[in-house]
Design a protein around this motif. Sequence first.
Motif, PDB file in Angstrom:
ATOM      1  N   TYR A   1      10.987  54.205  27.991  1.00  0.00           N
ATOM      2  CA  TYR A   1      10.235  53.839  29.191  1.00  0.00           C
ATOM      3  C   TYR A   1      11.150  52.990  30.069  1.00  0.00           C
ATOM      4  O   TYR A   1      11.063  51.769  30.113  1.00  0.00           O
ATOM      5  N   ARG A   2      12.055  53.640  30.736  1.00  0.00           N
ATOM      6  CA  ARG A   2      12.977  52.908  31.603  1.00  0.00           C
ATOM      7  C   ARG A   2      13.404  53.815  32.759  1.00  0.00           C
ATOM      8  O   ARG A   2      13.347  55.033  32.673  1.00  0.00           O
ATOM      9  N   LEU A   3      13.819  53.163  33.813  1.00  0.00           N
ATOM     10  CA  LEU A   3      14.292  53.888  34.993  1.00  0.00           C
ATOM     11  C   LEU A   3      15.297  53.009  35.709  1.00  0.00           C
ATOM     12  O   LEU A   3      14.988  51.853  36.048  1.00  0.00           O
ATOM     13  N   GLY A   4      16.493  53.550  35.927  1.00  0.00           N
ATOM     14  CA  GLY A   4      17.531  52.748  36.548  1.00  0.00           C
ATOM     15  C   GLY A   4      17.818  51.535  35.687  1.00  0.00           C
ATOM     16  O   GLY A   4      18.052  51.636  34.492  1.00  0.00           O
TER      17      GLY A   4
ATOM     18  N   PRO B   1      12.788  60.351  20.871  1.00  0.00           N
ATOM     19  CA  PRO B   1      13.420  60.975  22.036  1.00  0.00           C
ATOM     20  C   PRO B   1      14.644  60.190  22.497  1.00  0.00           C
ATOM     21  O   PRO B   1      14.640  58.956  22.515  1.00  0.00           O
ATOM     22  N   LEU B   2      15.683  60.904  22.865  1.00  0.00           N
ATOM     23  CA  LEU B   2      16.905  60.298  23.392  1.00  0.00           C
ATOM     24  C   LEU B   2      16.933  60.466  24.897  1.00  0.00           C
ATOM     25  O   LEU B   2      16.649  61.552  25.416  1.00  0.00           O
ATOM     26  N   ARG B   3      17.294  59.399  25.611  1.00  0.00           N
ATOM     27  CA  ARG B   3      17.325  59.442  27.073  1.00  0.00           C
ATOM     28  C   ARG B   3      18.587  58.776  27.578  1.00  0.00           C
ATOM     29  O   ARG B   3      18.901  57.639  27.194  1.00  0.00           O
TER      30      ARG B   3
ATOM     31  N   PHE C   1      16.447  63.376  29.534  1.00  0.00           N
ATOM     32  CA  PHE C   1      16.129  63.470  28.114  1.00  0.00           C
ATOM     33  C   PHE C   1      17.057  64.494  27.473  1.00  0.00           C
ATOM     34  O   PHE C   1      17.313  65.552  28.034  1.00  0.00           O
ATOM     35  N   ARG C   2      17.546  64.183  26.291  1.00  0.00           N
ATOM     36  CA  ARG C   2      18.510  65.074  25.632  1.00  0.00           C
ATOM     37  C   ARG C   2      18.147  65.311  24.164  1.00  0.00           C
ATOM     38  O   ARG C   2      18.984  65.255  23.273  1.00  0.00           O
TER      39      ARG C   2
ATOM     40  N   ALA D   1      20.184  59.809  11.321  1.00  0.00           N
ATOM     41  CA  ALA D   1      21.273  58.839  11.370  1.00  0.00           C
ATOM     42  C   ALA D   1      21.236  57.973  12.626  1.00  0.00           C
ATOM     43  O   ALA D   1      21.779  56.862  12.634  1.00  0.00           O
ATOM     44  N   GLU D   2      20.608  58.466  13.688  1.00  0.00           N
ATOM     45  CA  GLU D   2      20.570  57.729  14.954  1.00  0.00           C
ATOM     46  C   GLU D   2      19.376  56.787  15.064  1.00  0.00           C
ATOM     47  O   GLU D   2      19.346  55.918  15.945  1.00  0.00           O
ATOM     48  N   LEU D   3      18.394  56.922  14.196  1.00  0.00           N
ATOM     49  CA  LEU D   3      17.155  56.161  14.357  1.00  0.00           C
ATOM     50  C   LEU D   3      17.354  54.664  14.154  1.00  0.00           C
ATOM     51  O   LEU D   3      16.745  53.858  14.856  1.00  0.00           O
ATOM     52  N   ARG D   4      18.191  54.278  13.203  1.00  0.00           N
ATOM     53  CA  ARG D   4      18.396  52.848  12.976  1.00  0.00           C
ATOM     54  C   ARG D   4      18.899  52.163  14.253  1.00  0.00           C
ATOM     55  O   ARG D   4      18.441  51.070  14.618  1.00  0.00           O
TER      56      ARG D   4
END
Length: 289
Positions: free
Chosen positions: A66-69, A96-98, A104-105, A111-114
């Motif tokens: 939840y971010r923008l700029g 979700p990755l942003r 969003f990608r 492995a990335e969650l931590r």
Amino acid sequence: MTNLTAAVGGEFLLGGDLRINRLGFGAMRLVANSLEGPPRDPATGVAVLRRAVELGVNHIDTAGFYRLGGTCAHELIRRALWPHRDGVVIATKVGPLRDADGTFRGQATAAELRGLVEEDLRRLGVSRLDLVYLRAGGIGPDGSSVADRFAVLAELREAGLIRHLGVSNVGAAQLAEARSVAPVTAVQNHFHVQHVEDRQLLAECERSGIAYVPFFPLGGGSTPMDAAGVRAVAQRLSASVAQVSLAWLLAVSPVTLAIPGTGSVAHLEENVAAGGLRLDNGDLAKLGS
């Protein structure tokens, strides 16, 4: 200005140890009216959050994406509430990755969650997160296995970085899979008075004492909340369509928690006042319950 507080909508014991008001707040619209923008003045978000807590809201739902700029919902929450957030439960979502530009990608790997959890801890300025959801898929469950990813969150819970775990945007099989790994305290799925396909999963949550937290409780901008039944009940109660929609969520099951979001103090006060509406059997029939 409402004289009612969020307590009028009733309470829920989250995870057996966190007593919260069932009418909470979703932080997505603090940053912008949608994830695409344009951004709001951060001072507006801070004012809304502080008013929410004044009105007894003690369950705030947020996410690192939840971010923008340069504006992030987590940091607005920290700025608005710290160090005076006693009794306020903060729930966040990872998965979700942003990218920094808002793109969003896909989904984070196990492995990335931590790293996402550690970033949430840092941005919120806390040593432990109250509730972390594993958010799977897009809008609607994708049927993917959640076990490996949920196991990472379970390990972080055992390490003391997370108090309770939840899953979001999941189907029945995914919920069962997650529960086989670790206790699930809450489910956050797409559900509102005009989108009720998840009733069976809601029933399972009710049987198990799991909180069910609808996202897009007011349609999310994609579903006008103007069905004839909703309008008729709103007219009878001299209430808004949004208020009736929130009151229905609180009436449909004792485990539902409403988290309407807004970037407006006036809309916030209207949403909180919805907890004071009482729907009778005729109203519920008009609303399809």
